[in-house]
Design a protein around this motif. Structure first.
Motif, PDB file in Angstrom:
ATOM      1  N   SER A 275     -10.132   4.281  -4.683  1.00 51.67           N
ATOM      2  CA  SER A 275     -11.421   4.557  -5.309  1.00 51.67           C
ATOM      3  C   SER A 275     -12.498   4.614  -4.231  1.00 51.67           C
ATOM      4  CB  SER A 275     -11.769   3.473  -6.340  1.00 51.67           C
ATOM      5  OG  SER A 275     -13.025   3.766  -6.949  1.00 51.67           O
ATOM      6  N   ASN A 276     -13.302   5.655  -4.275  1.00 56.35           N
ATOM      7  CA  ASN A 276     -14.412   5.806  -3.336  1.00 56.35           C
ATOM      8  C   ASN A 276     -15.688   5.305  -3.997  1.00 56.35           C
ATOM      9  OD1 ASN A 276     -16.567   6.783  -1.711  1.00 56.35           O
ATOM     10  ND2 ASN A 276     -15.243   8.390  -0.898  1.00 56.35           N
ATOM     11  N   CYS A 277     -16.203   4.207  -3.507  1.00 58.77           N
ATOM     12  CA  CYS A 277     -17.366   3.572  -4.135  1.00 58.77           C
ATOM     13  C   CYS A 277     -18.630   4.420  -4.023  1.00 58.77           C
ATOM     14  CB  CYS A 277     -17.618   2.199  -3.505  1.00 58.77           C
ATOM     15  SG  CYS A 277     -16.242   1.045  -3.714  1.00 58.77           S
ATOM     16  N   ALA A 278     -18.637   5.382  -3.106  1.00 59.91           N
ATOM     17  CA  ALA A 278     -19.804   6.241  -2.951  1.00 59.91           C
ATOM     18  C   ALA A 278     -19.740   7.460  -3.858  1.00 59.91           C
ATOM     19  CB  ALA A 278     -19.931   6.686  -1.497  1.00 59.91           C
ATOM     20  N   ALA A 279     -18.617   7.659  -4.544  1.00 57.38           N
ATOM     21  CA  ALA A 279     -18.437   8.870  -5.341  1.00 57.38           C
ATOM     22  C   ALA A 279     -18.963   8.736  -6.766  1.00 57.38           C
ATOM     23  CB  ALA A 279     -16.951   9.242  -5.379  1.00 57.38           C
ATOM     24  N   PHE A 280     -19.390   7.532  -7.162  1.00 55.84           N
ATOM     25  CA  PHE A 280     -19.844   7.303  -8.534  1.00 55.84           C
ATOM     26  C   PHE A 280     -21.255   6.728  -8.524  1.00 55.84           C
ATOM     27  CE2 PHE A 280     -15.272   7.081  -8.558  1.00 55.84           C
ATOM     28  CZ  PHE A 280     -14.917   7.792  -9.696  1.00 55.84           C
ATOM     29  N   PRO A 281     -22.083   7.156  -9.469  1.00 55.72           N
ATOM     30  CA  PRO A 281     -23.408   6.527  -9.584  1.00 55.72           C
ATOM     31  C   PRO A 281     -23.272   5.059  -9.989  1.00 55.72           C
ATOM     32  CG  PRO A 281     -22.987   8.015 -11.440  1.00 55.72           C
ATOM     33  CD  PRO A 281     -21.876   8.225 -10.460  1.00 55.72           C
ATOM     34  N   ASP A 282     -24.322   4.297  -9.724  1.00 54.63           N
ATOM     35  CA  ASP A 282     -24.255   2.846  -9.916  1.00 54.63           C
ATOM     36  C   ASP A 282     -23.900   2.457 -11.340  1.00 54.63           C
ATOM     37  OD1 ASP A 282     -24.583   0.232  -8.705  1.00 54.63           O
ATOM     38  OD2 ASP A 282     -26.336   0.021 -10.001  1.00 54.63           O
ATOM     39  N   ASP A 319     -12.774   2.445  -0.782  1.00 55.19           N
ATOM     40  CA  ASP A 319     -13.408   3.098   0.360  1.00 55.19           C
ATOM     41  C   ASP A 319     -14.923   3.073   0.197  1.00 55.19           C
ATOM     42  OD1 ASP A 319     -13.591   4.389   2.745  1.00 55.19           O
ATOM     43  OD2 ASP A 319     -12.839   6.323   2.025  1.00 55.19           O
ATOM     44  N   GLU A 320     -15.631   3.060   1.309  1.00 52.45           N
ATOM     45  CA  GLU A 320     -17.103   3.023   1.329  1.00 52.45           C
ATOM     46  C   GLU A 320     -17.641   1.859   0.508  1.00 52.45           C
ATOM     47  OE1 GLU A 320     -18.350   4.687   3.522  1.00 52.45           O
ATOM     48  OE2 GLU A 320     -16.914   6.291   3.867  1.00 52.45           O
ATOM     49  N   VAL A 321     -17.064   0.683   0.695  1.00 55.59           N
ATOM     50  CA  VAL A 321     -17.468  -0.490  -0.076  1.00 55.59           C
ATOM     51  C   VAL A 321     -18.911  -0.883   0.235  1.00 55.59           C
ATOM     52  CG1 VAL A 321     -16.677  -2.195   1.623  1.00 55.59           C
ATOM     53  CG2 VAL A 321     -16.655  -2.768  -0.815  1.00 55.59           C
ATOM     54  N   GLY A 322     -19.442  -0.452   1.375  1.00 53.34           N
ATOM     55  CA  GLY A 322     -20.823  -0.755   1.733  1.00 53.34           C
ATOM     56  C   GLY A 322     -21.838  -0.061   0.864  1.00 53.34           C
ATOM     57  N   GLU A 323     -21.397   0.886   0.032  1.00 53.36           N
ATOM     58  CA  GLU A 323     -22.316   1.621  -0.843  1.00 53.36           C
ATOM     59  C   GLU A 323     -22.517   0.931  -2.187  1.00 53.36           C
ATOM     60  OE1 GLU A 323     -23.829   4.172   0.524  1.00 53.36           O
ATOM     61  OE2 GLU A 323     -22.575   3.886   2.297  1.00 53.36           O
ATOM     62  N   VAL A 352      -4.995 -10.054 -12.745  1.00 53.39           N
ATOM     63  CA  VAL A 352      -4.205  -9.094 -11.979  1.00 53.39           C
ATOM     64  C   VAL A 352      -3.651  -9.759 -10.716  1.00 53.39           C
ATOM     65  CG1 VAL A 352      -5.361  -6.999 -12.782  1.00 53.39           C
ATOM     66  CG2 VAL A 352      -6.318  -8.272 -10.846  1.00 53.39           C
ATOM     67  N   ASP A 353      -2.498  -9.254 -10.277  1.00 47.60           N
ATOM     68  CA  ASP A 353      -1.886  -9.684  -9.020  1.00 47.60           C
ATOM     69  C   ASP A 353      -1.825  -8.453  -8.127  1.00 47.60           C
ATOM     70  OD1 ASP A 353      -0.463 -10.823  -6.963  1.00 47.60           O
ATOM     71  OD2 ASP A 353       1.486 -10.583  -7.960  1.00 47.60           O
ATOM     72  N   LEU A 354      -2.696  -8.396  -7.149  1.00 45.29           N
ATOM     73  CA  LEU A 354      -2.763  -7.212  -6.297  1.00 45.29           C
ATOM     74  C   LEU A 354      -3.333  -7.571  -4.933  1.00 45.29           C
ATOM     75  CD1 LEU A 354      -5.997  -6.864  -6.540  1.00 45.29           C
ATOM     76  CD2 LEU A 354      -5.494  -5.281  -8.359  1.00 45.29           C
ATOM     77  N   ARG A 355      -3.227  -6.612  -4.041  1.00 46.70           N
ATOM     78  CA  ARG A 355      -3.830  -6.751  -2.719  1.00 46.70           C
ATOM     79  C   ARG A 355      -5.061  -5.862  -2.656  1.00 46.70           C
ATOM     80  NH1 ARG A 355      -0.578  -6.347   2.886  1.00 46.70           N
ATOM     81  NH2 ARG A 355      -2.050  -7.533   4.138  1.00 46.70           N
ATOM     82  N   ILE A 356      -6.108  -6.354  -2.008  1.00 43.49           N
ATOM     83  CA  ILE A 356      -7.353  -5.605  -1.902  1.00 43.49           C
ATOM     84  C   ILE A 356      -7.562  -5.191  -0.454  1.00 43.49           C
ATOM     85  CG2 ILE A 356      -9.853  -5.668  -2.204  1.00 43.49           C
ATOM     86  CD1 ILE A 356      -9.405  -7.726  -4.430  1.00 43.49           C
ATOM     87  N   ILE A 357      -7.711  -3.885  -0.254  1.00 41.71           N
ATOM     88  CA  ILE A 357      -8.062  -3.331   1.057  1.00 41.71           C
ATOM     89  C   ILE A 357      -9.365  -2.563   0.890  1.00 41.71           C
ATOM     90  CG2 ILE A 357      -7.366  -1.822   2.947  1.00 41.71           C
ATOM     91  CD1 ILE A 357      -4.477  -2.235   2.165  1.00 41.71           C
ATOM     92  N   THR A 358     -10.350  -2.843   1.734  1.00 40.54           N
ATOM     93  CA  THR A 358     -11.628  -2.143   1.666  1.00 40.54           C
ATOM     94  C   THR A 358     -11.900  -1.457   2.997  1.00 40.54           C
ATOM     95  OG1 THR A 358     -12.859  -4.111   2.353  1.00 40.54           O
ATOM     96  CG2 THR A 358     -12.554  -3.769  -0.008  1.00 40.54           C
ATOM     97  N   ALA A 359     -12.812  -0.486   2.959  1.00 42.42           N
ATOM     98  CA  ALA A 359     -13.162   0.244   4.170  1.00 42.42           C
ATOM     99  C   ALA A 359     -14.615   0.684   4.092  1.00 42.42           C
ATOM    100  CB  ALA A 359     -12.252   1.457   4.347  1.00 42.42           C
ATOM    101  N   THR A 360     -15.220   0.848   5.250  1.00 39.94           N
ATOM    102  CA  THR A 360     -16.599   1.339   5.303  1.00 39.94           C
ATOM    103  C   THR A 360     -16.904   1.863   6.694  1.00 39.94           C
ATOM    104  OG1 THR A 360     -18.919   0.770   4.933  1.00 39.94           O
ATOM    105  CG2 THR A 360     -17.538  -0.919   5.933  1.00 39.94           C
TER     106      THR A 360
END
Length: 537
Positions: A275-282, A319-323, A352-360
């Motif tokens: 999921s790209n955090c910058a691709a969706f409005p707030d 992705d783009e978690v800084g947004e 949920v049982d998952l791994r979280i990877i973020t990027a920015t």
């Protein structure tokens, strides 16, 4: 011995031959196995039990190096490996054919056995599994017999080994043909009862195999020292379950690194949701990440599972978690701490049982100082940090990546582009690549399309690389610009081909040594750098 032989058999005409031994191998010893196969096929119709017997006899008494039972799915018109030995899971997943395609496809299409005396000399051999990439068994023979019932081809039994005796090879062909005839009723029943399940399992296996090949760290292009450190970090963190933060400029390949971590981790069998955090409005990002219940807001006509719920049992890559806004940062922090959340409009917590990877590509530490990014969230995300270097700091990786993209886009566009000329390589190496790997890929794709002689020349590269200033661009080439670029290219290539010897380069170009010297001076070309290059590119 002929290269390829197509054979038909009467399955009752070979028992007498089994009383003879060749090279210390007596086929009479397999007659009890045929009895076991016949017993299982008539008593239980259990294909798995039959295959266990067949693969065992192929490996031991018959000394086959590889063996495969392949099934033919008439609905999708594909032939795939159902069971095998001597192949890895990845190789098995690649073994998919159409009727008429390769040796196996021709056996299914014709309904007749094919025997190849020397496998690597046969033009029909496709090596779709890539199990023969090292050409390690150039002298091996290949046997492929059809499994036929009521004139309907159901699949094949294929085997590979080195034979010193033609008669032993012929015996094994007849033996496998007999086994195929004996198990045909069981295979037919299995396909009728399980064809949908077989198709789905085969597709799932093929896709997982392709994904693992695509995203394993060794397949990330580049061998520079900065990238070696990235590979080492991937190796160390992949087997752990820690949250990972990937930093780097836009276009450096952060998603590729995230994928490599997932597909080499304990969560590899689970989903990989991006999921790209910058691709969706707030006002929509919360629904994208956490989902919503039907009727929770205008337009919510159905229940929607968010990315976190979809990634349960696997990995989510943000992705783009800084947004993210401060409000959504607080909601993300809660999931990181508790691994639970609620859909919009929902009352029931979802665990949920998952791994979280973020990027920015943002400087999160600076954003924390400015108050635009939560400090507690920053420390939750920054458990293990991987920084991907920009392309301008990766040295010769530029050339490695460029060659990779040339191969890819030449194949995609049906063009025979083999190499990049020396002046073009110099331009690629001197450019500062603000768009990183993504920009390089686009440049090479365009150059492949423009190339007309199997070589990417400097004048095939875009104007932004043609100017003396790294970031300068022009709207296009004038005729004079084009001629100047072509002349520079031809002089540099001639000097390279002749090891910097000006006289021989002049002769190749049809010029006198003096005329070439004048033109070299005009283009500021020295013969000295070409003295160390090999005569041929």
């Amino acid at each position: 011995m002929n290269d390829t032989v197509t054979l038909e058999f009467d399955i009752n005409d070979f028992v007498e031959e089994f009383t003879h031994c060749f090279t210390g191998e007596c086929r009479v010893n397999v007659l009890p196995v045929l009895h076991r196969i016949g017993f299982v096929s008539t008593q239980s119709a259990d294909l798995s039990a039959l295959l266990a017997i067949i693969l065992e006899v192929m490996q031991q008494p018959l000394r086959m190096q590889r063996g495969m039972l392949m099934l033919y799915d008439r609905h999708s018109d594909t032939i795939f490996i159902h069971e095998s030995f001597g192949l890895t899971d990845e190789e098995k997943g690649r073994g998919i054919y159409a009727p008429g395609e390769g040796i196996t496809g021709k056996v299914v299409e014709s309904g007749k056995a094919i025997v190849v005396a020397r496998l690597h000399e046969n033009s029909d051999f496709l090596d779709r599994t890539q199990a023969h990439a090292d050409r390690g068994r150039a002298n091996a023979s290949f046997i492929c017999v059809p499994i036929v019932r009521a004139q309907k081809v159901l699949g094949t039994i294929c085997a590979e080994r080195v034979y010193m005796s033609r008669r032993l090879l012929e015996q094994d062909v007849k033996l496998l043909a007999t086994i195929a005839a004996m198990i045909a009723p069981v295979v037919d029943l299995y396909l009728i009862e399980n064809i949908d399940k077989v198709r789905l399992e085969n597709e799932n296996r093929r896709l997982k195999s392709a994904l693992k090949r695509r995203f394993k760290p060794s397949n990330i292009i580049g061998n520079s020292k900065p990238m070696q450190q990235v590979y080492e970090h991937i190796r160390k963190v992949a087997g752990a379950r820690a949250t990972v933060l990937i930093l780097g400029e836009s276009g450096v390949g952060k998603e590729l690194v995230a994928s490599a971590i997932h597909y080499n981790s304990p969560y590899a069998e689970g989903p990989f949701v991006k999921s790209n955090c910058a691709a969706f409005p707030d006002n929509l990002i919360e629904s994208e990440l956490f989902g919503h219940e039907r009727g929770s807001f205008t337009g919510a006509v159905a229940t929607h599972k968010g990315c976190f719920e979809q990634a349960d049992g696997g990995t989510i890559f943000l992705d783009e978690v800084g947004e993210l806004s401060l409000a959504n940062q607080a909601k993300l922090l809660r999931v990181l701490q508790e691994r639970t959340f609620k859909r919009i409009g929902g009352v029931k917590p979802i665990k949920v049982d998952l791994r979280i990877i973020t990027a920015t590509n943002r400087n999160l530490a600076a954003m924390v100082e400015e108050g635009t990014f939560r400090e507690d969230l920053y420390y939750r995300l920054n458990v293990f940090c991987i920084t991907i270097p920009p392309l301008r700091e990766r040295g010769s990786d530029v050339i490695t990546l460029a060659d990779h993209f040339v191969t890819r886009y030449a194949a995609e566009n049906g063009k025979s582009v083999k190499r990049i000329s020396t002046p073009a390589l110099n331009m690629l190496m001197s450019y500062h690549w603000p768009g990183n790997v993504r920009e390089l890929e686009n440049v090479i794709e365009s150059a492949v399309i423009l190339s007309e002689d199997g070589v990417i020349h400097s004048y095939d590269l875009p104007p932004s690389l043609q100017t003396s200033h790294e970031s300068g661009t022009v709207n296009g080439f004038s005729l004079e610009d084009k001629l100047r670029a072509v002349e520079y290219e031809m002089i540099a290539e001639a000097l390279k081909n002749n090891g910097g010897r000006v006289g021989e380069a002049a002769e190749e170009l049809g010029l006198t040594r003096r005329m070439l010297g004048i033109r070299m001076q005009k283009h500021h070309i020295s013969y000295k750098p070409f003295r160390s290059t090999s005569p041929l590119d």
